[in-house]
Design a protein around this motif. Structure first.
Motif, PDB file in Angstrom:
ATOM      1  N   GLY A  10      59.085  35.224  45.497  1.00  0.00           N
ATOM      2  CA  GLY A  10      58.564  33.910  45.125  1.00  0.00           C
ATOM      3  C   GLY A  10      57.389  34.009  44.174  1.00  0.00           C
ATOM      4  O   GLY A  10      57.024  35.075  43.694  1.00  0.00           O
ATOM      5  N   LYS A  11      56.828  32.897  43.961  1.00  0.00           N
ATOM      6  CA  LYS A  11      55.730  32.760  43.006  1.00  0.00           C
ATOM      7  C   LYS A  11      54.424  33.321  43.568  1.00  0.00           C
ATOM      8  O   LYS A  11      54.062  33.057  44.704  1.00  0.00           O
ATOM      9  CB  LYS A  11      55.575  31.273  42.689  1.00  0.00           C
ATOM     10  N   ILE A  12      53.712  34.079  42.763  1.00  0.00           N
ATOM     11  CA  ILE A  12      52.386  34.558  43.128  1.00  0.00           C
ATOM     12  C   ILE A  12      51.380  33.496  42.689  1.00  0.00           C
ATOM     13  O   ILE A  12      51.361  33.092  41.523  1.00  0.00           O
ATOM     14  CB  ILE A  12      52.074  35.914  42.468  1.00  0.00           C
ATOM     15  N   VAL A  13      50.564  33.039  43.606  1.00  0.00           N
ATOM     16  CA  VAL A  13      49.588  31.987  43.334  1.00  0.00           C
ATOM     17  C   VAL A  13      48.207  32.625  43.271  1.00  0.00           C
ATOM     18  O   VAL A  13      47.745  33.218  44.238  1.00  0.00           O
ATOM     19  CB  VAL A  13      49.639  30.892  44.427  1.00  0.00           C
ATOM     20  N   LEU A  14      47.571  32.491  42.113  1.00  0.00           N
ATOM     21  CA  LEU A  14      46.231  33.030  41.934  1.00  0.00           C
ATOM     22  C   LEU A  14      45.192  31.990  42.342  1.00  0.00           C
ATOM     23  O   LEU A  14      45.425  30.794  42.250  1.00  0.00           O
ATOM     24  CB  LEU A  14      46.013  33.433  40.480  1.00  0.00           C
ATOM     25  N   ASP A  18      40.634  35.469  42.457  1.00  0.00           N
ATOM     26  CA  ASP A  18      41.375  36.301  41.506  1.00  0.00           C
ATOM     27  C   ASP A  18      40.825  36.117  40.094  1.00  0.00           C
ATOM     28  O   ASP A  18      40.682  37.064  39.328  1.00  0.00           O
ATOM     29  CB  ASP A  18      42.866  35.960  41.514  1.00  0.00           C
ATOM     30  N   TYR A  19      40.514  34.884  39.762  1.00  0.00           N
ATOM     31  CA  TYR A  19      39.993  34.530  38.442  1.00  0.00           C
ATOM     32  C   TYR A  19      38.696  35.275  38.142  1.00  0.00           C
ATOM     33  O   TYR A  19      38.542  35.860  37.072  1.00  0.00           O
ATOM     34  CB  TYR A  19      39.795  33.016  38.376  1.00  0.00           C
ATOM     35  N   GLY A  34      47.614  27.793  40.200  1.00  0.00           N
ATOM     36  CA  GLY A  34      47.902  29.162  40.595  1.00  0.00           C
ATOM     37  C   GLY A  34      48.486  30.054  39.524  1.00  0.00           C
ATOM     38  O   GLY A  34      48.646  31.246  39.730  1.00  0.00           O
ATOM     39  N   GLU A  35      48.819  29.494  38.344  1.00  0.00           N
ATOM     40  CA  GLU A  35      49.408  30.288  37.263  1.00  0.00           C
ATOM     41  C   GLU A  35      48.364  30.633  36.223  1.00  0.00           C
ATOM     42  O   GLU A  35      47.653  29.756  35.736  1.00  0.00           O
ATOM     43  CB  GLU A  35      50.555  29.531  36.594  1.00  0.00           C
ATOM     44  N   SER A  80      40.905  25.555  44.491  1.00  0.00           N
ATOM     45  CA  SER A  80      40.914  27.022  44.507  1.00  0.00           C
ATOM     46  C   SER A  80      41.979  27.640  43.604  1.00  0.00           C
ATOM     47  O   SER A  80      41.866  28.798  43.223  1.00  0.00           O
ATOM     48  CB  SER A  80      41.083  27.538  45.936  1.00  0.00           C
ATOM     49  N   THR A  81      42.998  26.862  43.216  1.00  0.00           N
ATOM     50  CA  THR A  81      44.051  27.397  42.358  1.00  0.00           C
ATOM     51  C   THR A  81      44.085  26.756  40.973  1.00  0.00           C
ATOM     52  O   THR A  81      45.036  26.962  40.222  1.00  0.00           O
ATOM     53  CB  THR A  81      45.438  27.242  43.018  1.00  0.00           C
ATOM     54  N   THR A  82      43.061  25.977  40.622  1.00  0.00           N
ATOM     55  CA  THR A  82      42.995  25.371  39.296  1.00  0.00           C
ATOM     56  C   THR A  82      41.583  25.532  38.741  1.00  0.00           C
ATOM     57  O   THR A  82      40.655  24.842  39.176  1.00  0.00           O
ATOM     58  CB  THR A  82      43.406  23.888  39.326  1.00  0.00           C
TER      59      THR A  82
END
Length: 125
Positions: A10-14, A18-19, A34-35, A80-82
């Motif tokens: 599946g998709k890896i969500v950053l 991570d950023y 997350g991308e 957290s993902t944007t």
């Protein structure tokens, strides 16, 4: 001999964590839902437009004591993902609580993204 690396399906969500771990290599990184995306340095035409807006808007905002104007690069953390780096953003005096040491943490009052050929499709979304 080490075991082979397991990559999750599946998709890896950053996330923001991570950023901040990304290399400081002068690229412009953003995470949208997350991308990870990487954009090239802005063109001179783009930079001229940005500078003109900073001068005009900055003067207006300062004269009226309306709030704070920020220009790229600055982190805008929406969740957290944007994590984005808009060209310009404005935070009103009443909403200065979203301006923190590390970033703008929450939706600003105004975001300005100067369209470039390489990013216009993404920016319009």
């Amino acid at each position: 001999m080490s075991a082979p690396m397991h990559i999750p399906e599946g998709k890896i969500v950053l996330t923001y964590d991570d950023y901040v771990a990304l290399p400081n290599d002068l690229n412009r990184y953003e995470i949208l839902e997350g991308e990870l995306s990487v954009t090239p340095a802005p063109s001179t035409k783009h930079q001229t437009a940005s500078r003109n807006l900073v001068i005009r808007l900055g003067n207006h905002i300062a004269e009226g004591e309306l709030g704070s104007l920020f220009d790229a690069p600055i982190d805008l953390i929406l969740d957290s993902t944007t994590v984005l780096q808009p060209d310009l953003l404005f935070v009103s005096t009443a909403r200065q609580h979203i301006v923190t040491e590390r970033a703008i943490e929450g939706a600003p009052d105004l975001v300005i993204e100067i369209l470039s050929p390489s990013t216009s499709l993404k920016d319009r979304r």
